[in-house]
Write an enzyme that holds these catalytic residues in place. Structure first.
Site, PDB file in Angstrom:
ATOM      1  N   ASP A  33       0.862  -1.181   0.000  1.00  0.00           N
ATOM      2  CA  ASP A  33       0.000   0.000   0.000  1.00  0.00           C
ATOM      3  C   ASP A  33       0.903   1.237   0.000  1.00  0.00           C
ATOM      4  OD1 ASP A  33      -3.198   0.524   1.227  1.00  0.00           O
ATOM      5  OD2 ASP A  33      -1.783   2.178   1.014  1.00  0.00           O
ATOM      6  N   HIS A 102     -10.266  -5.587  -2.735  1.00  0.00           N
ATOM      7  CA  HIS A 102      -8.946  -5.770  -2.132  1.00  0.00           C
ATOM      8  C   HIS A 102      -9.064  -6.025  -0.641  1.00  0.00           C
ATOM      9  CE1 HIS A 102      -9.885  -1.449  -2.031  1.00  0.00           C
ATOM     10  NE2 HIS A 102      -9.221  -1.397  -0.881  1.00  0.00           N
TER      11      HIS A 102
HETATM   12  P1  5GP Z   1      -9.819   1.319   0.448  1.00  0.00           P
HETATM   13  O1  5GP Z   1     -10.243   2.537   1.184  1.00  0.00           O
HETATM   14  O2  5GP Z   1     -10.421   1.335  -0.923  1.00  0.00           O
HETATM   15  O3  5GP Z   1     -10.078   0.049   1.192  1.00  0.00           O
HETATM   16  O4  5GP Z   1      -8.267   1.393   0.361  1.00  0.00           O
HETATM   17  C1  5GP Z   1      -7.533   1.709  -0.773  1.00  0.00           C
HETATM   18  C2  5GP Z   1      -6.084   1.629  -0.374  1.00  0.00           C
HETATM   19  O5  5GP Z   1      -5.314   1.786  -1.544  1.00  0.00           O
HETATM   20  C3  5GP Z   1      -5.633   2.713   0.615  1.00  0.00           C
HETATM   21  O6  5GP Z   1      -5.056   2.093   1.742  1.00  0.00           O
HETATM   22  C4  5GP Z   1      -4.617   3.526  -0.170  1.00  0.00           C
HETATM   23  O7  5GP Z   1      -3.525   3.937   0.625  1.00  0.00           O
HETATM   24  C5  5GP Z   1      -4.178   2.570  -1.258  1.00  0.00           C
HETATM   25  N1  5GP Z   1      -3.810   3.189  -2.523  1.00  0.00           N
HETATM   26  C6  5GP Z   1      -4.407   4.241  -3.122  1.00  0.00           C
HETATM   27  N2  5GP Z   1      -3.801   4.532  -4.298  1.00  0.00           N
HETATM   28  C7  5GP Z   1      -2.794   3.629  -4.433  1.00  0.00           C
HETATM   29  C8  5GP Z   1      -1.814   3.428  -5.442  1.00  0.00           C
HETATM   30  O8  5GP Z   1      -1.714   4.122  -6.456  1.00  0.00           O
HETATM   31  N3  5GP Z   1      -0.929   2.394  -5.250  1.00  0.00           N
HETATM   32  C9  5GP Z   1      -0.983   1.602  -4.140  1.00  0.00           C
HETATM   33  N4  5GP Z   1      -0.075   0.628  -4.053  1.00  0.00           N
HETATM   34  N5  5GP Z   1      -1.897   1.787  -3.162  1.00  0.00           N
HETATM   35  C10 5GP Z   1      -2.790   2.779  -3.307  1.00  0.00           C
END
Ligand code: 5GP
Length: 138
Positions: A33, A102
């Site tokens: 992340d 995810h």
């Molecule tokens: P959600 O809120 O959808 O469960 O979490 C999305 C996660 O993706 C967050 O923890 C955020 O830090 C991560 N994230 C967002 N953009 C990117 C990216 O471009 N690359 C990676 N590796 N992680 C990302």
């Protein structure tokens, strides 16, 4: 709600944007992340596009959970953590910000608190070294 293949994780899967990859098989991909809530925070995604857990096929979840378990064990070992949280959000109201299914893997020590969700971008050198530690434990 439909799946939109322009999301950031679909772009990572297509190789359009870089990521610190940890593990890949026919069905799944694990990577760091970029805004880690703890050191070793990583994500596991299916290669098939679904928005989140609510619209995913069972055939997607079976290999996905196998990779979640594999990476959770490795992250715990790599960071000598006392435990591991596995988190997963469905839709904006529940905290989801990227709309490709995810699972978050968060190695945690006793009493350790999480940094904010989608908070500060980590240094790429640090992410690379954390990825190496987890890969060694896989
Ligand atoms: P959600 O809120 O959808 O469960 O979490 C999305 C996660 O993706 C967050 O923890 C955020 O830090 C991560 N994230 C967002 N953009 C990117 C990216 O471009 N690359 C990676 N590796 N992680 C990302």
């Amino acid at each position: 709600m439909t799946y939109d293949a322009n999301n950031i994780f679909a772009k990572i899967l297509r190789g359009e944007i870089p990521s610190h990859k940890l593990y890949e098989d026919e069905y799944t991909l694990a990577f760091m992340d970029v805004m880690p809530q703890v050191d070793g925070h990583c994500l596991v995604i299916p290669k098939v596009g679904s928005r989140n857990l609510l619209d995913a096929e069972l055939s997607t979840l079976t290999p996905l959970m196998a990779t979640v378990q594999k990476v959770a064990r490795a992250a715990k070992a790599a960071f000598k953590a006392d435990g591991v949280q596995v988190r997963q959000y469905n839709e904006l109201a529940a905290g989801q910000t990227v709309f490709h299914l995810h699972f978050h893997i968060l190695p945690l020590n006793e009493g350790q608190t999480l940094r904010p969700h989608s908070g500060k971008m980590a240094d790429h050198g640090v992410l690379a070294s954390h990825a190496e530690k987890i890969k060694k434990a896989l």
